[in-house]
Design a protein around this motif. Structure first.
Motif, PDB file in Angstrom:
ATOM      1  N   TRP A 129      14.840   5.890  -2.160  1.00 10.55           N
ATOM      2  CA  TRP A 129      13.768   5.820  -1.174  1.00 10.55           C
ATOM      3  C   TRP A 129      14.246   5.074   0.068  1.00 10.55           C
ATOM      4  CZ3 TRP A 129      10.031   9.030  -1.993  1.00 10.55           C
ATOM      5  CH2 TRP A 129       9.612   9.331  -3.287  1.00 10.55           C
ATOM      6  N   SER A 130      13.992   5.633   1.223  1.00 16.28           N
ATOM      7  CA  SER A 130      14.383   4.978   2.467  1.00 16.28           C
ATOM      8  C   SER A 130      13.182   4.486   3.265  1.00 16.28           C
ATOM      9  CB  SER A 130      15.194   5.955   3.335  1.00 16.28           C
ATOM     10  OG  SER A 130      14.404   7.079   3.693  1.00 16.28           O
ATOM     11  N   THR A 131      11.969   4.728   2.753  1.00 14.45           N
ATOM     12  CA  THR A 131      10.755   4.352   3.501  1.00 14.45           C
ATOM     13  C   THR A 131       9.860   3.408   2.709  1.00 14.45           C
ATOM     14  OG1 THR A 131       9.603   6.333   2.670  1.00 14.45           O
ATOM     15  CG2 THR A 131      10.727   6.519   4.803  1.00 14.45           C
ATOM     16  N   PHE A 132      10.373   2.802   1.646  1.00 17.61           N
ATOM     17  CA  PHE A 132       9.539   1.961   0.792  1.00 17.61           C
ATOM     18  C   PHE A 132       9.214   0.624   1.473  1.00 17.61           C
ATOM     19  CE2 PHE A 132       9.162  -1.417  -2.459  1.00 17.61           C
ATOM     20  CZ  PHE A 132       8.046  -0.948  -3.136  1.00 17.61           C
ATOM     21  N   ASN A 133       7.926   0.310   1.549  1.00 15.67           N
ATOM     22  CA  ASN A 133       7.432  -0.999   1.992  1.00 15.67           C
ATOM     23  C   ASN A 133       6.380  -1.468   0.998  1.00 15.67           C
ATOM     24  OD1 ASN A 133       7.440   0.127   5.402  1.00 15.67           O
ATOM     25  ND2 ASN A 133       8.971  -1.150   4.421  1.00 15.67           N
ATOM     26  N   LYS A 134       6.125  -2.771   0.976  1.00 13.83           N
ATOM     27  CA  LYS A 134       5.075  -3.302   0.128  1.00 13.83           C
ATOM     28  C   LYS A 134       4.451  -4.521   0.798  1.00 13.83           C
ATOM     29  CE  LYS A 134       8.264  -6.203  -2.582  1.00 13.83           C
ATOM     30  NZ  LYS A 134       8.785  -6.526  -3.941  1.00 13.83           N
ATOM     31  N   ALA A 135       3.211  -4.821   0.392  1.00 14.40           N
ATOM     32  CA  ALA A 135       2.491  -5.970   0.941  1.00 14.40           C
ATOM     33  C   ALA A 135       1.639  -6.577  -0.160  1.00 14.40           C
ATOM     34  CB  ALA A 135       1.616  -5.554   2.118  1.00 14.40           C
ATOM     35  N   ARG A 136       1.310  -7.837   0.007  1.00 14.46           N
ATOM     36  CA  ARG A 136       0.480  -8.509  -0.985  1.00 14.46           C
ATOM     37  C   ARG A 136      -0.984  -8.147  -0.794  1.00 14.46           C
ATOM     38  NH1 ARG A 136      -0.499 -15.057  -2.015  1.00 14.46           N
ATOM     39  NH2 ARG A 136      -1.709 -14.782  -3.937  1.00 14.46           N
ATOM     40  N   LEU A 137      -1.675  -7.900  -1.910  1.00 12.16           N
ATOM     41  CA  LEU A 137      -3.126  -7.728  -1.928  1.00 12.16           C
ATOM     42  C   LEU A 137      -3.744  -9.059  -2.331  1.00 12.16           C
ATOM     43  CD1 LEU A 137      -3.936  -4.343  -3.746  1.00 12.16           C
ATOM     44  CD2 LEU A 137      -4.365  -4.887  -1.357  1.00 12.16           C
ATOM     45  N   VAL A 138      -4.567  -9.626  -1.463  1.00 12.83           N
ATOM     46  CA  VAL A 138      -5.205 -10.905  -1.750  1.00 12.83           C
ATOM     47  C   VAL A 138      -6.654 -10.670  -2.158  1.00 12.83           C
ATOM     48  CG1 VAL A 138      -5.984 -13.103  -0.768  1.00 12.83           C
ATOM     49  CG2 VAL A 138      -3.713 -12.219  -0.222  1.00 12.83           C
ATOM     50  N   CYS A 139      -7.046 -11.253  -3.281  1.00  8.65           N
ATOM     51  CA  CYS A 139      -8.445 -11.284  -3.709  1.00  8.65           C
ATOM     52  C   CYS A 139      -8.719 -12.716  -4.133  1.00  8.65           C
ATOM     53  CB  CYS A 139      -8.689 -10.308  -4.857  1.00  8.65           C
ATOM     54  SG  CYS A 139     -10.435 -10.194  -5.368  1.00  8.65           S
ATOM     55  N   SER A 140      -9.491 -13.433  -3.349  1.00  5.84           N
ATOM     56  CA  SER A 140      -9.685 -14.849  -3.624  1.00  5.84           C
ATOM     57  C   SER A 140     -11.064 -15.299  -3.178  1.00  5.84           C
ATOM     58  CB  SER A 140      -8.611 -15.682  -2.908  1.00  5.84           C
ATOM     59  OG  SER A 140      -8.757 -15.570  -1.503  1.00  5.84           O
ATOM     60  N   VAL A 141     -11.499 -16.419  -3.743  1.00  9.66           N
ATOM     61  CA  VAL A 141     -12.734 -17.074  -3.326  1.00  9.66           C
ATOM     62  C   VAL A 141     -12.349 -18.226  -2.411  1.00  9.66           C
ATOM     63  CG1 VAL A 141     -14.749 -18.384  -4.072  1.00  9.66           C
ATOM     64  CG2 VAL A 141     -13.962 -16.428  -5.418  1.00  9.66           C
ATOM     65  N   PRO A 142     -12.781 -18.211  -1.153  1.00 11.21           N
ATOM     66  CA  PRO A 142     -12.391 -19.282  -0.223  1.00 11.21           C
ATOM     67  C   PRO A 142     -12.872 -20.637  -0.713  1.00 11.21           C
ATOM     68  CG  PRO A 142     -13.387 -17.427   0.936  1.00 11.21           C
ATOM     69  CD  PRO A 142     -13.620 -17.201  -0.518  1.00 11.21           C
ATOM     70  N   GLY A 143     -12.007 -21.635  -0.589  1.00  9.27           N
ATOM     71  CA  GLY A 143     -12.341 -22.972  -1.029  1.00  9.27           C
ATOM     72  C   GLY A 143     -12.181 -23.997   0.072  1.00  9.27           C
ATOM     73  N   PRO A 144     -12.476 -25.266  -0.214  1.00  8.25           N
ATOM     74  CA  PRO A 144     -12.360 -26.316   0.796  1.00  8.25           C
ATOM     75  C   PRO A 144     -10.907 -26.637   1.102  1.00  8.25           C
ATOM     76  CG  PRO A 144     -12.891 -27.261  -1.344  1.00  8.25           C
ATOM     77  CD  PRO A 144     -12.932 -25.775  -1.512  1.00  8.25           C
ATOM     78  N   ASP A 145     -10.646 -27.049   2.324  1.00  9.07           N
ATOM     79  CA  ASP A 145      -9.301 -27.466   2.736  1.00  9.07           C
ATOM     80  C   ASP A 145      -8.269 -26.370   2.508  1.00  9.07           C
ATOM     81  OD1 ASP A 145     -10.331 -29.987   3.403  1.00  9.07           O
ATOM     82  OD2 ASP A 145     -10.112 -30.650   1.316  1.00  9.07           O
ATOM     83  N   GLY A 146      -8.707 -25.102   2.543  1.00  4.15           N
ATOM     84  CA  GLY A 146      -7.769 -23.994   2.398  1.00  4.15           C
ATOM     85  C   GLY A 146      -7.283 -23.747   0.987  1.00  4.15           C
ATOM     86  N   ILE A 147      -7.886 -24.407  -0.007  1.00  6.63           N
ATOM     87  CA  ILE A 147      -7.486 -24.201  -1.407  1.00  6.63           C
ATOM     88  C   ILE A 147      -8.341 -23.089  -1.996  1.00  6.63           C
ATOM     89  CG2 ILE A 147      -7.195 -25.260  -3.676  1.00  6.63           C
ATOM     90  CD1 ILE A 147      -6.981 -27.958  -2.308  1.00  6.63           C
TER      91      ILE A 147
END
Length: 562
Positions: A284-302
């Motif tokens: 493959w010469s066109t393969f890219n990937k990215a992270r999927l984020v699923c999170s509950v926002p918390g205080p102080d960025g945690i």
């Protein structure tokens, strides 16, 4: 340092507990408005079960053919064809055990003769107007064959013995190993482990008129992945720009946790990728990937992250453009266990893939966005009219400069992550008695607006019918569990679900068998002058009253008016 991690974990846990309590008023619907037992579903004809001709199906794969009005099922050494209008009648069977000697060889290599050394059918796709492609594990020696299913209106079912061939790279060796595949234009795209020992994690393209391709054996591309789903999702009306998207989890090389962290990914490749001429030959010469984020926002960025991808459902729109991705996640930690559903827009996924690449100067350096010059054509784009400039024409990836292919090989990861709608889940469940396994979604136009009805399969043989009402861009969604349906008598994991909006049916698979269920119950009585449903009123006298609530009844009418 260790105390700091413990303190951060406890702080996150206390905040997450507060978050759940704070949204308690918004989740009063977490108690099902209607709970139907296994016997209730059968007694009211809400569900019909198919367990195979031997009493247990050992189900592995399902293909819903709405053109032919047929349901094709793959099990242990068997294939079945059922008429959708009479599921328990006229079921045709093909017995397809491993080839001679394969079962004995499997046993000699240390595999279990009862649970592993058989031909578990795991791949079912329409090949053409009259045939299916079927592939099975072949007692740890994968095999494929063409199945004759006839034309529309016929009910014939037979295996072509002259078509049997190796299924390596098309089907997993193991009956239970996670994998993902899709069949597009005669080409089979598969993400799997392609060797007997389960070490060669790869994305393959096989079968069709295009050249066979695979990913390189490089942890930067795939690092012990668990493949979950694969889809063709067009970028635009130019078919040369079509891309195959893979959803998976893997060990994160960019994590500060020395590669022990698990991240969920969306990866993509061009359907017309032909590999390189001198670099990435047959790769493959066109393969890219990215992270999927699923999170509950918390205080102080945690944030509280849900990193283990369980299932994905692509909710396509009527115009076929900009579908939405429903993803079911889990998280298991020393602090708590939970599940979340996040929804992603393709526009946001495209934006991340058009953004900066991730870069690391060396193994001891931090990951950062690549700030140097990106070669042309941009790595990851497809050779098409959109790619070409008047002075530079690329009819194939083989025409791409070596500089582009070297960059693509060294920079498969995107720097930015993909975030869900409203940057938070539409549903969060913690400390459940059972795990959530599968998801399908039905978009319903009701009297007061549009609702996405989620059907969530559990490992206890039940299905939850849920809607999430979004009250604002930043407010937590209000969860309403409309129904809890005990599809299978035994508490067995649901492993596959398919939805037919056309027929208003849900098809639910487990090791025991396959159930055909109506998306909603049938009209049986009226409630204060309004028709409603009552599959099992004796189970709880309060259910008819709840059925008359505006939301429940409005959705019911929407289903019935289709």
């Amino acid at each position: 340092m260790q105390r700091g991690y413990i303190f951060a974990g406890l702080a996150t846990w206390w905040w997450f507990t507060w978050y759940l309590l704070a949204t308690c008023d918004a989740t009063k619907g977490s108690v099902p408005r209607l709970r139907l037992s296994y016997k209730d579903l059968l007694a009211t004809n809400r569900s019909v079960l198919f367990l195979g001709h031997r009493g247990i199906l050992d189900f592995r794969s399902l293909y819903l053919d709405e053109y032919r009005d047929r349901l094709f099922i793959g099990g242990k050494d068997t294939l079945y064809s059922l008429r959708l209008d009479q599921t328990n009648m006229d079921a045709k069977e093909i017995y397809w055990p491993p080839l001679p000697g394969q079962k004995e060889e499997c046993f000699q290599k240390g595999k279990d003769p009862m649970t592993e050394c058989a031909n578990y059918i795991r791949v079912l796709y329409p090949l053409n107007r009259t045939h299916l492609l079927a592939c099975g594990t072949g007692a740890f020696n994968p095999i494929c064959a063409f199945i004759y299913v006839g034309h529309r209106g016929e009910h014939v079912f037979s295996l072509d013995p002259t078509s049997v061939e190796s299924g390596r790279g098309r089907c997993p060796h193991e009956p239970n190993r996670a994998f993902a595949s899709t069949f597009v234009g005669g080409d089979l795209y598969t993400g799997l482990t392609a060797d007997f020992l389960g070490r060669d994690s790869v994305i393959f393209r096989t079968m069709g008129h295009r050249s066979s391709l695979r990913t390189e054996m490089d942890q930067r591309l795939l690092n012990a992945p668990k493949f979950v789903a694969a889809y063709l999702i067009p970028d635009n009306d130019d078919r040369d720009n079509d891309k195959i998207y893979f959803f998976f989890t893997e060990k994160a090389t960019e994590s500060d946790n020395k590669g022990r962290a698990i991240f969920s990914r969306v990866g993509r490749i061009c359907a017309n990728d032909a590999g390189g001429q001198r670099v990435l030959v047959n790769k493959w010469s066109t393969f890219n990937k990215a992270r999927l984020v699923c999170s509950v926002p918390g205080p102080d960025g945690i944030d509280t992250y849900f990193d283990e991808l369980e299932d994905v459902f692509l909710l396509r729109t009527k115009d076929g453009k900009s579908p939405e991705v429903y993803a079911l996640f889990s998280t298991i930690s020393n602090v708590f266990q939970g599940f979340a559903i996040c929804v992603y827009r393709m526009a946001d996924i495209w934006e991340v893939f058009n953004g900066p690449f991730a870069h690391q100067d060396g193994p001891d350096h931090q990951w950062a966005a690549y700030e140097g010059k990106v070669p042309y054509p941009r790595p990851g784009v497809c050779p098409s009219k959109t790619t070409n400039q008047p002075s530079r024409q690329y009819s194939s990836t083989k025409d791409f400069p070596d500089e582009v292919l070297h960059f693509a090989r060294a920079h498969p990861l995107m720097s930015k992550s993909v975030y869900p709608l409203h940057r938070q889940p539409v549903l969060v469940k913690t400390n459940l008695q059972h795990r959530l396994r599968q998801i399908v979604v039905d978009r319903v136009e009701a009297e007061d607006g549009q609702y996405d009805v989620m059907f969530i399969g559990t490992d206890a043989g039940s299905v939850l019918k849920v809607i999430a009402l979004q009250r604002g861009n930043f407010a937590a969604a209000e969860e309403v569990i409309l129904e809890e349906l005990q599809v299978f008598k035994a508490p067995i994991p649901i492993t596959e679900m398919e939805i037919s909006v056309k027929r208003q049916m849900l098809y639910v698979g487990s090791r025991l068998g396959v159930a055909q269920m109506t998306l909603t119950a049938q009209r049986k009585r009226s409630c204060m002058g309004q028709s409603t449903t009552a599959p099992s009123w004796s189970a709880s006298p309060s259910h008819p009253r709840l059925q008359c609530n505006g939301l429940f009844t409005g959705l019911q009418r929407s289903y019935e008016m289709r």
